[in-house]
Design a protein around this motif. Structure first.
Motif, PDB file in Angstrom:
ATOM      1  N   LYS B 407       9.410  99.033 109.912  1.00  0.00           N
ATOM      2  CA  LYS B 407      10.729  99.251 109.328  1.00  0.00           C
ATOM      3  C   LYS B 407      11.814  98.651 110.210  1.00  0.00           C
ATOM      4  O   LYS B 407      12.651  97.887 109.739  1.00  0.00           O
ATOM      5  N   GLU B 410      11.734  94.849 110.558  1.00  0.00           N
ATOM      6  CA  GLU B 410      11.877  94.145 109.288  1.00  0.00           C
ATOM      7  C   GLU B 410      10.645  93.353 108.915  1.00  0.00           C
ATOM      8  O   GLU B 410      10.714  92.202 108.498  1.00  0.00           O
ATOM      9  N   VAL B 411       9.501  93.962 109.124  1.00  0.00           N
ATOM     10  CA  VAL B 411       8.242  93.345 108.718  1.00  0.00           C
ATOM     11  C   VAL B 411       8.145  93.469 107.201  1.00  0.00           C
ATOM     12  O   VAL B 411       8.479  94.516 106.655  1.00  0.00           O
ATOM     13  N   PRO B 412       7.704  92.436 106.493  1.00  0.00           N
ATOM     14  CA  PRO B 412       7.531  92.566 105.044  1.00  0.00           C
ATOM     15  C   PRO B 412       6.669  93.783 104.730  1.00  0.00           C
ATOM     16  O   PRO B 412       5.654  94.027 105.392  1.00  0.00           O
ATOM     17  N   TYR B 413       7.083  94.550 103.726  1.00  0.00           N
ATOM     18  CA  TYR B 413       6.468  95.847 103.531  1.00  0.00           C
ATOM     19  C   TYR B 413       4.970  95.767 103.327  1.00  0.00           C
ATOM     20  O   TYR B 413       4.204  96.609 103.791  1.00  0.00           O
ATOM     21  N   ILE B 414       4.531  94.718 102.636  1.00  0.00           N
ATOM     22  CA  ILE B 414       3.112  94.656 102.279  1.00  0.00           C
ATOM     23  C   ILE B 414       2.244  94.514 103.528  1.00  0.00           C
ATOM     24  O   ILE B 414       1.113  94.996 103.565  1.00  0.00           O
ATOM     25  N   VAL B 417       1.564  97.907 104.671  1.00  0.00           N
ATOM     26  CA  VAL B 417       0.554  98.547 103.820  1.00  0.00           C
ATOM     27  C   VAL B 417      -0.850  98.110 104.254  1.00  0.00           C
ATOM     28  O   VAL B 417      -1.766  98.927 104.358  1.00  0.00           O
TER      29      VAL B 417
END
Lengths: 298, 468
Positions: B407, B410-414, B417
């Protein structure tokens, strides 16, 4: 207990509705949880947001287009129309005097607009009852807009709530990092009249407050809802194919078993392309959800 | 049970309400953890059961949450109130019949509410999802009758003072009624916007702070002295615990809404009070652990003590985390991540559930006057529970730290996951272990009621644990 219950109440009500707050409550309508108007929580008795590019009464072109919030006869009004105090100082005064919102009658239906006006030397947005001020009737506006310009925002938010989307997605971007990456923070008046706020507290998935500003492709949204793995192989979002209902936009029955079999072939390399996602019907729940995302979450 | 609902009060055997409450609570624990395991599997393997909205995650998750909070935890509290309150007042339960009606309405109302939630009838507010007609059943069919029974039993006590456990019980039933009524006010009176959002989290946090953790602590104040034979280390510290909760634990709700445009003073106030909950926490843990003085062998030898003290020991990390993660700096990092899921399970599945498990084991044996059917199965339950819980807690804490880092960087959310996937599998394994342990428990208690050795008058079941 007394401190938390009584003191903040003063601050909440002094918040003046922003355009975002007015747009949210007018497009969603009254409540989205369980109520007498919508006992099955399926989005009944909700307003329709229509993007108008010509005047429904005179036919004159409107540029830029305006959003009209159409409450057909019997649709309960949003909380701000019923309880004008919640609109905040200025918005309340202009909505009552210039906007004539008290003249609206929910058993006959009404069309509302958000209009700019001047209050104490400042430009603010207020609610206008276009049925009283311009003579626009709900039927007229719906006919002028047509399905292409109609957005089932209220129904969409209801589906968002009843499907429990907020158990994974928040609608409250966090300070600093989200505000830099995802867009503007919410302001005090953005929530006036909204219920439930559905902020969410767990984030198994990204924040959605500005999602339509990041991705505005309806086609992507439909693929993603039908089976998120079609567009994002690593997604853990559930499939929402059941939101399509039984038939597609052309009235043909959707063969889910065949779709799954073909998708399985695709996963196992027996097909080059994944099967096509059916076009949702206008009254389908997924259409409403995507309308809500695209219209309200910008 | 049905025949007792309409029987005369003095024809109902004492302890009936305790037994029905006890078995209902274990049943709902099995249901709740089973659903938890199912939901965890869906997060690890999203294509597992698809194609029907009945088994969609968004429908099942809230059923899990409420089955555990209202079904397991609160019914175990009801059970403890039914046997501890009279025992501590040296009297009988004020109305056994009212107790039976409470447990009957509770099961009916909860089943109805959960089925409706499952079908998608929801008020849309987190942890407060029941629709308002069911909320009215919860208040007037469950909480108020429970309160009347507890208060009247305390009023008819044959002792001079009120022991701390009863003090907590009487106060917490009162507070949970207020919390529930205020929590529903948004839905009943159509309050909107930030007021509604704040009330949602005020309810969600205060159900924890003014009901679940204090009542669980009250159970420890009864169970631990009873099992060890030591008097409570200090009643004065216990009252410090109580009044510190009243002063500090009723306000921290807005730490969930740090990014909302709430008044800044309110958020700061919540943070400060959140850290101050360390006072009741330290008072409670120290008091109970000092009560164990000289009797620590029971932590190994006695089943109920093992569960109870595990619960008390888990209160240490729970409250350290609780105070620490409410400060703005830490909240900013962990809010909304799996860390919070881990913390919530530490509170409900860790501290509170271990204490209630001890109380339900002890209470059912005392009221049935039967020795536990199988100590080996109880041990199996303990180890499945603690190991499953630790797997869950540790894996979700790690997942939360990954998510927090993702968060702020700013890592891409996927990508987050993907990184969390192994921990989601671990979470599912841990949850399934807890569920398995509970199935064993339900079987063990059922067999205890049917075939456990009868305990002679004047003895306690736990004293006879190793006697044949």
């Amino acid at each position: 207990m007394c401190i938390t219950l009584l003191f903040p109440g003063y601050d909440f009500r002094t918040g003046v509705s922003t355009w975002v707050g007015l747009d949210k409550q007018l497009s969603v309508g009254r409540l989205v949880g369980w109520s007498y108007e919508d006992p099955t929580v399926s989005g009944e008795g909700k307003p329709v947001t229509v993007i108008l590019n010509k005047d429904p009464a005179s036919g004159a072109a409107i540029d830029p287009p305006v959003r009209a919030y159409v409450y057909q006869a019997g649709t309960p009004f949003s909380s701000g129309v019923n309880h004008t105090g919640g609109l905040g100082k200025g918005v309340e005064e202009l909505s009552l005097s210039l906007g004539k919102i008290k003249a609206a009658n929910s058993s006959q239906g009404a069309v509302f607009l958000i209009t700019k006006g001047e209050f104490n030397g400042e430009e603010i947005d207020y609610v206008e009852n276009a049925t009283a001020t311009r003579g626009w009737t709900p039927d007229q506006v719906l006919r002028t807009g047509g399905d292409a310009n109609s957005r089932y925002v209220g129904k969409g938010k209801t589906i968002y709530i009843s499907e429990g989307c907020w158990w994974c997605h928040t609608l409250l971007p966090e300070q600093t990092q989200d505000w830099q990456y995802f867009g503007a923070p919410p302001y005090l008046g953005d929530f006036n009249g909204e219920m439930p706020t559905a902020f969410g507290s767990d984030r198994k998935a990204p924040d959605l407050l500005h999602v339509a500003a990041r991705n505005s492709s309806r086609e992507w949204m439909y693929m993603h809802f039908f089976n998120p793995r079609l567009v994002q192989p690593n997604s853990i979002m559930p499939r929402f194919d059941y939101l399509w209902g039984k038939t597609d936009a052309n009235g043909n029955k959707i063969d889910f078993a065949k779709w799954r079999a073909e998708y399985s072939d695709y996963l196992h390399g027996k097909r080059i392309y994944a099967p096509e996602v059916p076009e949702p019907a206008a009254n389908s729940e997924v259409r409403a959800v995507v309308d809500w995302i695209m219209t309200a979450l910008k | 049970m049905m025949k007792y609902l309409f029987a005369r009060n003095d024809e109902i055997p004492p302890g009936s309400a305790t037994i029905f409450f006890g078995f209902s609570s274990i049943f709902w624990f099995v249901v709740g953890t089973g659903l938890g395991s199912f939901n965890a599997a869906k997060l690890a393997f999203p294509d597992w059961v698809t194609g029907t909205e009945m088994f969609a995650f968004g429908h099942m998750r809230q059923v899990h949450v409420l089955a555990v909070i209202v079904g397991w935890i609160s019914m175990a509290f009801g059970m403890t109130m039914m046997y501890m309150t009279p025992a501590l007042g040296n009297t009988k339960l004020w109305s056994e019949k009212l107790g039976l009606w409470t447990v009957f309405l509770w099961n009916v109302g909860l089943s109805l509410g959960l089925i409706l939630l499952w079908l998608g009838f929801t008020s849309g507010r987190e942890y407060n999802d029941l629709i308002w007609p069911i909320d009215l059943v919860v208040i007037f069919g469950v909480l108020v009758p429970l309160g009347i029974n507890v208060w009247m039993t305390i009023a008819h006590r044959q002792t001079q003072g009120i022991y701390i456990t009863n003090w907590f019980f009487g106060a917490c039933v009162f507070m949970v009624i207020i919390v529930f009524l205020v929590g529903q006010s948004a839905e009943l009176f159509n309050l909107t916007g930030l007021t509604e959002g704040y009330l949602t989290f005020w309810f969600a946090h205060n159900v924890l702070g003014l009901w679940i953790t204090p009542v669980a602590a009250a159970i420890a104040y009864y169970v631990v002295p009873k099992l060890t034979g030591n008097p409570l280390y200090s009643h004065r510290i216990a009252h410090l615990h109580f009044w510190a909760i009243i002063a500090f634990y009723s306000t921290p709700a807005s730490h969930h809404l740090m990014s909302a445009p709430l008044p800044e003073w309110l958020k700061s106030f919540a943070s400060v009070e959140g850290v101050l909950i360390l006072i009741p926490a330290v008072a409670f843990v120290a008091n109970i652990l000092l009560t164990m003085k000289g009797k620590w062998t029971l932590f190994v030898e006695n089943m109920e003590t093992k569960f109870a003290i595990t619960g008390v020991l888990l209160a240490v990390p729970l409250n350290m985390q609780g105070g620490f993660q409410q400060t703005r700096a830490i909240n900013w990092y962990v809010h909304g991540t799996g860390w919070i899921v881990a913390h919530a399970h530490l509170a409900l599945l860790g501290m509170s559930s271990f204490l209630e498990t001890a109380a339900v084991y002890f209470g059912l044996q005392s009221v049935l006057r039967r020795k536990l059917y199988s100590l080996a199965l109880a041990n199996l339950h303990y180890w499945f529970f603690i190991v499953g819980f630790c797997i869950y807690w540790i894996s979700m804490t790690i997942a939360g730290l990954i998510q927090g880092a993702g968060k702020i960087y700013e890592v891409p959310y996927i990508d987050v996951v993907v990184a969390e996937h192994p921990y989601m599998i671990a979470r599912w394994i841990g949850g399934t272990m807890v569920f398995t342990g509970n199935v064993v428990w339900l079987y063990n208690m059922w067999m205890t009621a049917r075939e456990g050795t009868v305990v002679p008058q004047g003895r306690y079941a736990h004293e006879m644990a190793y006697e044949r």
